[in-house]
Each structure stands twice: as structure tokens, then as C-alpha cells.
Design an enzyme around this catalytic site. Structure first.
Site, mmCIF file in Angstrom:
data_model
loop_
_atom_site.group_PDB
_atom_site.id
_atom_site.type_symbol
_atom_site.label_atom_id
_atom_site.label_comp_id
_atom_site.label_asym_id
_atom_site.label_seq_id
_atom_site.Cartn_x
_atom_site.Cartn_y
_atom_site.Cartn_z
ATOM 1 N N ASP A 167 0.832 -1.203 0.000
ATOM 2 C CA ASP A 167 0.000 0.000 0.000
ATOM 3 C C ASP A 167 0.869 1.257 0.000
ATOM 4 O OD1 ASP A 167 -2.699 0.556 -0.279
ATOM 5 O OD2 ASP A 167 -2.914 1.191 1.808
ATOM 6 N N GLU A 177 10.656 5.175 3.957
ATOM 7 C CA GLU A 177 9.904 5.091 2.691
ATOM 8 C C GLU A 177 9.944 3.626 2.272
ATOM 9 O OE1 GLU A 177 7.507 5.922 0.769
ATOM 10 O OE2 GLU A 177 8.249 7.864 0.050
ATOM 11 N N GLU A 286 -0.646 15.127 18.784
ATOM 12 C CA GLU A 286 0.213 14.927 19.957
ATOM 13 C C GLU A 286 -0.639 14.580 21.190
ATOM 14 O OE1 GLU A 286 3.355 14.960 19.659
ATOM 15 O OE2 GLU A 286 4.382 15.796 21.392
ATOM 16 N N TYR A 367 6.771 6.705 22.707
ATOM 17 C CA TYR A 367 6.369 5.864 21.570
ATOM 18 C C TYR A 367 6.962 6.367 20.269
ATOM 19 C CZ TYR A 367 2.770 8.383 18.814
ATOM 20 O OH TYR A 367 2.118 9.216 17.959
ATOM 21 N N GLU A 380 -0.141 4.998 19.342
ATOM 22 C CA GLU A 380 -0.782 6.043 18.541
ATOM 23 C C GLU A 380 -2.283 5.814 18.369
ATOM 24 O OE1 GLU A 380 1.611 8.333 15.640
ATOM 25 O OE2 GLU A 380 0.246 7.439 14.202
ATOM 26 N N TYR A 384 -7.662 7.578 18.481
ATOM 27 C CA TYR A 384 -9.059 7.215 18.276
ATOM 28 C C TYR A 384 -9.923 7.561 19.482
ATOM 29 C CZ TYR A 384 -7.095 4.525 14.396
ATOM 30 O OH TYR A 384 -6.430 4.146 13.254
ATOM 31 N N HIS A 436 4.351 13.929 3.258
ATOM 32 C CA HIS A 436 3.034 13.316 3.322
ATOM 33 C C HIS A 436 2.280 14.104 4.390
ATOM 34 C CE1 HIS A 436 5.170 10.194 1.252
ATOM 35 N NE2 HIS A 436 4.274 9.253 1.436
ATOM 36 N N TYR A 473 -1.873 10.380 -1.750
ATOM 37 C CA TYR A 473 -1.006 9.293 -2.240
ATOM 38 C C TYR A 473 -1.615 7.925 -1.961
ATOM 39 C CZ TYR A 473 0.803 7.610 2.293
ATOM 40 O OH TYR A 473 0.931 7.023 3.531
ATOM 41 N N ARG A 474 -2.737 7.917 -1.248
ATOM 42 C CA ARG A 474 -3.301 6.671 -0.752
ATOM 43 C C ARG A 474 -4.661 7.034 -0.192
ATOM 44 N NH1 ARG A 474 -0.117 4.073 4.397
ATOM 45 N NH2 ARG A 474 -1.061 2.007 4.490
ATOM 46 N N ARG A 512 -10.005 -1.732 -7.029
ATOM 47 C CA ARG A 512 -8.806 -1.279 -6.324
ATOM 48 C C ARG A 512 -8.168 -0.151 -7.126
ATOM 49 N NH1 ARG A 512 -5.432 0.354 -2.812
ATOM 50 N NH2 ARG A 512 -3.785 -1.005 -2.009
#
Lengths: 523, 112
Positions: A167, A177, A286, A367, A380, A384, A436, A473-474, A512
Site C-alpha cells: 500500500d 519510505e 500529539e 512511543y 498512537e 481514536y 506526506h 497518495y493513498r 482497487r
């Protein structure tokens, strides 16, 4: 199996044909590896996107253990025109998780193919199957005391190197990368052929994971974010573990500091003085990853006001922007680079440097340092909990590593998110020439009204960024077709010509990246 | 290309047999399907990354004596941001083991 047991069917496939395909799958894989009961499919259906799980529900899932079984599956799919959605571990959270791009596709679950085929500590590479997780590989390296370091994304412990590379995901070390570090892959094509890229086709070759290019066309990239084959092995380079690792953070107080940060950082990245994928995280990224929750500060709906963000900064000592980077090498190398880097920040006249000695075990520094040194964790995921409710979609436009551009994108994204009552939770990552710009569109998925707002917001982000010449990019599986349109018709024509040549029955993950012979009508 | 042509190009048994497989000698034995050898290992390598008290991302589970059926339901369905795990990743027996293990631990007083 009775019809009521298959409430979801693949597109254009009748119940009778589907039954025949399931019978063939059972004969090939055994009853226990053909999952068609709703309760068996539930774990594959959960998404974090702004639609119901049902919109991406699979009709069945197949678990396979060998390349030969994968070949057998595509043979049956060709015979019955069954579309399949391959997953390695299906941990692509915020990008679609395990669920297929189109409702009804049969999931091909490769998790049981989980052998670490080789780790070479001299040549510094690994060759693994799809179901291997970063945690598994990390444990192998630790147990065997190999002088190697992994690079992985934030869901490291449970995610798959193969899935992440395919991906074109990123990590946080000098090897961050990930596709750039890929070397050699084995692909089961739609006709059952096994294709090995690079040097992999040469009988007796020992350079499959050593030399990327081989001879003639180099096709590895063609299989990433694509649907031209099922990758069953992947090789990638590993960084030698450095004798000294020095992580550090630089805290910036104001949003507009992003311009100076990026301008100061770019030459250090391009020269290689700072070798890793630097992260510049905003205050909410953060705070979320350090388990700060929105409800502590407000229970009002809508976006979180800037005054509250400033209060969070005052309460926690976090910056409006928080830069994380690291130096790697011998003590002499790190000392020399640290002098250059710390003096560059001092010349900037803003930013407060925090070293590991000063941060101790404090989150999120801890982390971040683990991610930059290849130690798996899931800290991370605290993001959520910022808003709660399980909604998350990554909006990830590419930016020049130029201060004015990053600021322009940040302002644009924040304005659109706030318009829809959502927060700007973002980081800039990678470089040296690109950034990104990763925005986590977080929303309460248990609230239909907020979910609808998130959906409209994501559409507007794509539209407005495109007007400025930006594209992601995704993207998650809900917006694959939309994003494919941003990249132009010629590209899409070429992609579909390749699809017709390699997968004429359109069995491999149609949809896809917008590649689908059934819906793309341009001849 | 028609499906019949696809069948004509079907040649996996031959190719599979002819590919170089010299690396197989160094294959590392992997976990068998979704079966984990112990609840402690599963907690250490997967669940604990969010649910350990010092992490504070997921709900605390240690010492709560959650019924295996309930744990199974949450693992298979997910809950809000918690992802769902299929049996290929964690099988039913392993969920039972981790539920037993969690019940055997000391209760943690502070919820994240």
C-alpha cells in the site's frame, strides 16, 4: 448451503454459481477454510469509514496456507468469475481495514501464510510471506540477536510488512519510505503463473533481495496499490542497528511556525544530516496519542475551538507543532550531527529542544522514540479516543517540503474540517523533498449525523485540494474511484489496458485504485 | 481474453515445481494459523499493546474475569475503534486462553 446463508453475493454472480464456487473452494481448501456464515465474516466487515459496514460486506472469506492454494483459488475464480479481495493481515485501519472495496467480493485471507523465509544479517534483508507481522519479525530479530532494525507504521505490532509495502505505507526510521526499500516480490498472476520480479526469475540466483532491477522492465511498482496479482512473498532491506540512537523533539508554540520549521528542516533532510522520516505533529495528534481526550475539555459538538487547543498546550507543554527526529550512527557521527542540528535550531530562534534524557518515559515522546528505533507499539491508537466512536479516515495529500506549501495545505484542511464540525488532527511526514500531509479525519461513527458530516467533509477535502493541484497518495476503499479520477484519463487507460492483459476476467480486486473492467467504459 | 484462453495458459503445477526454492532451508517455523501457545503470549504481543495499564489506549482488562464468550464477541466484532480479529489471526481457543490469563491477573484500580 441454503440461499439465506449467503445474503451477500459477488457482483453479477448468481446464487447457484456462487454455490458451485464455494463447493470448489471447499474441495481445494477444506471446509474449515471456506467461511461463508455471517458470524464468520463479521471480523472482516468492520470498517472505520463513513459508511455502514454493510456497504463493504464480503460474501465469503477463504483462508489459505500456501502459494499452491492461492493458485487454486484464482483458477476457481476464473472459472466462476468470482472477484476476490486479497488481504495479508487486514490491519489497514482508516484505509479500509480488511473489508473489500466492493460489497460481495470474496476475501482471500493470507494471514496463515506467515513464514519468515529468510533474514540475512550480512546483506541486511528479509524475505517474508504476507501473514508475517512486524511484531513477529521483530521478535525473530531479537531472539536471534541480529544487528538489524525494522521500520514500520504506527500499527506496527499487528500489521504486515508485505501489506504495508504493497500500500506504499511509510515508517519513521531512515528506511521509512518502505517501498523504496523493497527488493524482489513473488506474485501469483490471475492466470496462475508465478512471477518473480527483479533477479527472482533467474534459476539459482542469490541476488533476488540484493538487486532490485534485474533485466528489462522493472515491474514491482505496478503491483503496489493495484490489482494485477497476489503477492505471496516480498523482500525488503533492513537497516543495520546503529551503535548510538539519539531521538529528539522540538516543540513549537505557534501554528504559523510550520513555515520556518519546514524551511529549516529541508536542507538537513536533503543533505542526510537528519536521516530519518521526520514527523511534525500538530497539537491534537500529539494530545490524542498521549491519551488526552476531548471530553476533558469540552462536550460541545463541532470542531474544538482554538482557545481549547491553546489550553491543551498550556496544560501539557505540547506545541502547536511537535517535531520528532533522530540521529543514528557511531558516537562520533551522532555528536557531529547533533552539533549541526542543534545549532540550526538555535539559529532559527524558536523551538524548544527535548532530548530523551529530558523526556524520560513521557508520552508521546516514548512511543515516537520507539517508532524511530523500530520497537513495535500501538500507542498512537490513542488518537481514536480523542473524539471516540470509532470513525477514522486518513486524508493524505502530498505536499512539497516547502514551508509556504505546508502552511497552505494545513490552513485549507483545517478550514474544511472546521466547516464540517471536525478537528484538524495532522502530521507532516517523510521528506526530504516531499511531505506526506497526513490528516486523521476522526468522527463518532456511532452518530449517523456526524458520520454523514465526515463523509461530506472527506469529499470536500478531495475536491478542494484537487483544485489547488494536490492529490492524496493513498486513500481508503470508499474513495478509490474518486481519487483515481484525480490522476487523469491517460493513466487510467493504461491501467485498464494492463488489467485487460493480465486479468481479463476481472477477478482480482476489481475497483482497487479505481481499476475495474466492469465499470471503466473508456475503450 | 476469454476464460477458455485463461484455462489454456493455466500452468501452475509446472511452474511451481521449477522455481528455485533454495531459501526454504532457512524457513522459520511460524505460528500455526491463529493458534497462540498461551494467553500470556497473546496478551503480550497483541492485546496488551493497547490494553495494558501503562499504555492506556484500550479499556483495562486485567483481573476483570470477563467471560470468554464476551471476550470472543468483542474480539470478533470489534468495538468502536477496537479492530475485529478473524480466526486466522486469533482462533477461538486462543481467545479462551487469553480470557483465562486476564482473569488470573490482579485487578487494576485505575481505568484509562
Amino acid at each position: 448451503m441454503a440461499q439465506q446463508n449467503n445474503p451477500v453475493l459477488p457482483r453479477g454472480v448468481t446464487q447457484a454459481t456462487f454455490e458451485k464456487a464455494l463447493e470448489a473452494f471447499r474441495a481445494l481448501l477444506g471446509e474449515e477454510n471456506v467461511l461463508a456464515q455471517p458470524s464468520q465474516l463479521t471480523p472482516y466487515s468492520k470498517v472505520m469509514m463513513s459508511v455502514e459496514n454493510d456497504a463493504h460486506a464480503p460474501s465469503a472469506a477463504l483462508t489459505v496456507s500456501s502459494v499452491e492454494q492461492v493458485q487454486g483459488v484464482v483458477r476457481i475464480c476464473n472459472e466462476h468469475k468470482i472477484p476476490i479481495w486479497p488481504i495479508s493481515t487486514g490491519r489497514n485501519f482508516g484505509y479500509g481495514s480488511a473489508a473489500p472495496v466492493q460489497r460481495g467480493q470474496v476475501i482471500l485471507d493470507l494471514k496463515k501464510m506467515n513464514r519468515i523465509l529468510k533474514v540475512d544479517p550480512d546483506m541486511c534483508y528479509a524475505l517474508v510471506e504476507p501473514g508475517v507481522t512486524y511484531q513477529q519479525l521483530y521478535d525473530y530479530i531479537e531472539e536471534n540477536n541480529l544487528p538489524l532494525m525494522l521500520s514500520f507504521p504506527a500499527p506496527s505490532a499487528i500489521a504486515s510488512p508485505l501489506g504495508n509495502i504493497m500500500d506504499r505505507g511509510v515508517g519513521y526510521t531512515p528506511y521509512g519510505e518502505h517501498f523504496m526499500m523493497q527488493c524482489g516480490m513473488e506474485v501469483v498472476l490471475a492466470n496462475g503463473d508465478i512471477y518473480r520480479t527483479g533477479m527472482g526469475g533467474v534459476k539459482g540466483s542469490n541476488t533476488w533481495q540484493i538487486f532490485k532491477w534485474g533485466f528489462g522492465p522493472t515491474l514491482d511498482g505496478m503491483f503496489t496499490q493495484a490489482n494485477y496479482g497476489i503477492v505471496t512473498k516480498i523482500g525488503f532491506w533492513l537497516m543495520p542497528k546503529p551503535p548510538v540512537f539519539k531521538p529528539f523533539e522540538v516543540i513549537f508554540e505557534n501554528e504559523e511556525d510550520i513555515v520556518d520549521i519546514v524551511e529549516m528542516l529541508r536542507p538537513l533532510r536533503i543533505s542526510g544530516t537528519i536521516p530519518n522520516s521526520v514527523v511534525i505533529a500538530n497539537v491534537l495528534w500529539e494530545a490524542g496519542s498521549a491519551n488526552v481526550r476531548r471530553q476533558t475539555y469540552t462536550t460541545e459538538s463541532g470542531h474544538t475551538p482554538d482557545e481549547i487547543l491553546k489550553k491543551i498546550q498550556r496544560d501539557t507543554g505540547m506545541g502547536a507543532w511537535n517535531l520528532y527526529a533522530a540521529l543514528y550512527g557511531t558516537q562520533e557521527q551522532v555528536d557531529a550531527d547533533w552539533k549541526i542540528v542543534s545549532e540550526a535550531f538555535k539559529r532559527l530562534g524558536k523551538g524548544r529542544i527535548v532530548t530523551q534524557e529530558e523526556a524520560g518515559d513521557k508520552q508521546p515522546f516514548k512511543y515516537r522514540a520507539q517508532l524511530m528505533s523500530g520497537v513495535p507499539n500501538l500507542q498512537e491508537f490513542g488518537l481514536y479516543n480523542w473524539r471516540g466512536g470509532g470513525g477514522s479516515m486518513w486524508f493524505a495529500p502530498v505536499s512539497e517540503a516547502r514551508g509556504s506549501e505546508c502552511e497552505k495545505q494545513a490552513r485549507l484542511a483545517k478550514r474544511i474540517l472546521h466547516k464540517h464540525g471536525l478537528d484538524y488532527v495532522a502530521e507532516f511526514i517523510v521528506g526530504p523533498r516531499d511531505m506526506h500531509h497526513v490528516v486523521d479525519v476522526l468522527f463518532d461513527r456511532t452518530n449517523p449525523e456526524e458520520t454523514a458530516r465526515a463523509d461530506a467533509c472527506f469529499n470536500e477535502l478531495l475536491d478542494e485540494f484537487e483544485k489547488e493541484g494536490y492529490a492524496v497518495y493513498r486513500v481508503n476503499t470508499r474513495f478509490q474511484e474518486r481519487v483515481a479520477r484525480s490522476y487523469g484519463t491517460v493513466k487510467r487507460d493504461v491501467e485498464h489496458a494492463i488489467k485487460r492483459a493480465l486479468d481479463p476476467n476481472n477477478i482480482l480486486a476489481p475497483g482497487r485504485s479505481g481499476i475495474d473492467l466492469h465499470t471503466y467504459n473508456k475503450v | 481474453m476469454t476464460s477458455s484462453r485463461c484455462k489454456a495458459t493455466w500452468k501452475w503445477p509446472l511452474l511451481a515445481a521449477s522455481l528455485p526454492l533454495s531459501f526454504c532451508a532457512s524457513v522459520v517455523q511460524a505460528q500455526e494459523g491463529g493458534r497462540w501457545s498461551s494467553g500470556a503470549l497473546l496478551y503480550e504481543k497483541v492485546c496488551g499493546h493497547c490494553h495494558k495499564p501503562e499504555v492506556g489506549v484500550g479499556t483495562l482488562l486485567e483481573g476483570r474475569e470477563l467471560p470468554p464468550e464476551y471476550v470472543t464477541y468483542i474480539v470478533r466484532n470489534g468495538l468502536n475503534a477496537m479492530p475485529a480479529f478473524p480466526a486466522s489471526f486469533i482462533d477461538d481457543e486462543s481467545i479462551r486462553l487469553v480470557a483465562e490469563y486476564l482473569a488470573s491477573l490482579q485487578t487494576q484500580a485505575i481505568q484509562p
